[in-house]
Design an enzyme around this catalytic site. Structure first.
Site, PDB file in Angstrom:
ATOM      1  N   GLN A 141      -5.669  -3.429  12.461  1.00  0.00           N
ATOM      2  CA  GLN A 141      -5.134  -3.207  13.808  1.00  0.00           C
ATOM      3  C   GLN A 141      -4.833  -4.518  14.534  1.00  0.00           C
ATOM      4  OE1 GLN A 141      -4.675  -0.046  15.182  1.00  0.00           O
ATOM      5  NE2 GLN A 141      -5.378   0.984  13.346  1.00  0.00           N
TER       6      GLN A 141
ATOM      7  N   GLU B   4       0.819  -1.212   0.000  1.00  0.00           N
ATOM      8  CA  GLU B   4       0.000   0.000   0.000  1.00  0.00           C
ATOM      9  C   GLU B   4       0.855   1.266   0.000  1.00  0.00           C
ATOM     10  OE1 GLU B   4      -0.714   2.239   2.767  1.00  0.00           O
ATOM     11  OE2 GLU B   4       0.702   1.271   4.120  1.00  0.00           O
TER      12      GLU B   4
ATOM     13  N   HIS C 290      -3.812  -2.523   2.898  1.00  0.00           N
ATOM     14  CA  HIS C 290      -3.193  -2.185   4.182  1.00  0.00           C
ATOM     15  C   HIS C 290      -2.863  -3.459   4.957  1.00  0.00           C
ATOM     16  CE1 HIS C 290      -3.009   1.979   5.897  1.00  0.00           C
ATOM     17  NE2 HIS C 290      -3.467   2.259   4.694  1.00  0.00           N
TER      18      HIS C 290
END
Length: 337
Positions: free
Chosen positions: A285, A10, A306
């Site tokens: 996360q 990314e 991501h």
């Protein structure tokens, strides 16, 4: 030294933040070339510099190339020292992203820490404070540590000026399985604004009502003190037994309130229609703490670039693979091995 091309995957700032966190935990130095190579403005921005400075400070590290606009960065970690730290981004740069950089090293540091972070708390291209406090940290706390975050003052883009405080009681991270979200407990939709006309938030709520079909009583508008603006955010929240998903839409010049609300409502509707535990941002996360715990499983929607990039950086430092498997339902199962 681990060499990373910052334009891979990314190609953004997440590579810098995850590399700093993993370097502090493992003791391995790294060098990044082509920092944020796929962004319209490559190189380190102010919030990335603050994040690396924070990592260097808590870990007694050494760093070359740490300047706004820098395209190369070399980081050599020392020993992480728990304690009380204050970091100010100086702009509306995200406090959440600075926290992301230092949280895991401090969780594993062996003694409590307290962070005071000043800058942006609700700004584009970063999780808002509400997501960190009510979506991400409850999962981290299930893994062993106790992390408590408090919002002291909102900080919107471009003014910033927000403040959060975070108390960290460390503990070894243990693997957990996050597969089932459980029964729906509650929903809420909140449009917050400061230094803007009330009708902006009102139009967002009206659009969200029409598209989501949630009960009338779950929608609300909140006006913040004018000096905390100008700023605006729409927060859509669905709380389940085992996870809370928060979708946000940030007000920005040239984007009608209705369009902002339409995008946010579509994302929330997509999550609710799936059976995934984690939305795309929570999946991003969860990879790092799961890898540091040595294992764990969660389900999510289609993995973002991501997430795939984060998995690649994790494997370089830890040698642990994050395996993504699409299930028959369309949900993806993510397992750290």
């Amino acid at each position: 030294m681990i060499i990373i091309d910052g334009s891979e995957g990314e190609g953004g700032g997440q590579i810098v933040r995850n590399a700093c966190a993993l370097s502090l935990v493992t003791g391995q130095p790294f060098q990044i070339t082509n920092v944020r190579g796929k962004r319209s403005k490559p190189g380190l921005m102010r919030q990335h510099v603050t994040a690396v400075e924070a990592a260097r400070t808590i870990g007694s590290g050494d760093c070359d190339g740490l300047a706004v606009g820098s395209g190369e960065l070399a980081f050599r970690p020392g020993t992480v020292v728990p304690g009380e730290y204050r970091f100010a981004v100086g702009t509306a740069g995200s406090t959440s992203l600075v926290l992301q950089t230092v949280l895991m090293p401090l969780i594993l540091a062996g003694a409590p820490s307290r962070l005071i972070l000043e800058g942006g708390t609700h700004n584009m291209m970063a999780p808002p404070f509400d997501f960190i406090a009510r979506t991400f940290l409850p999962i981290v706390n299930r893994m062993g540590p106790t992390v408590d975050a408090r919002l002291i003052k909102h900080g919107f883009y471009p003014r910033g000026g927000g403040r959060i405080e975070v108390d960290i009681t460390p503990a070894p991270l243990r693997p957990i399985d996050c597969v089932e979200r459980g029964a729906l407990l509650s929903r809420s939709a909140l449009a917050m604004f400061a230094g803007l006309p009330f009708e902006v938030a009102d139009r967002e709520i009206a659009t969200a009502k029409k598209l989501l079909g949630w009960p009338e009583e779950v929608f609300a508008v909140r006006q913040l003190p004018e000096e905390q603006g100008p700023g605006n955010i729409l927060l859509l929240e669905a709380a389940y037994e085992h996870v809370t998903e928060i979708v946000s839409g940030f007000g920005q010049l040239g984007v009608p309130a209705e369009q902002l609300a339409k995008r946010a409502a579509a994302r929330m509707s997509g999550y609710e229609a799936s059976d995934a535990f984690a939305g795309p941002y929570l999946a991003d996360q969860l990879l790092l703490p799961s890898a540091l715990a040595g294992g764990g499983t969660f389900t999510t929607v289609k993995p973002s670039q991501h997430s795939l990039t984060a998995a690649d950086i994790i494997e370089r430092f830890l040698g642990r693979r994050c395996v993504f498997e699409q299930l028959a339902s369309g949900t993806h199962r993510v397992e750290v091995r």
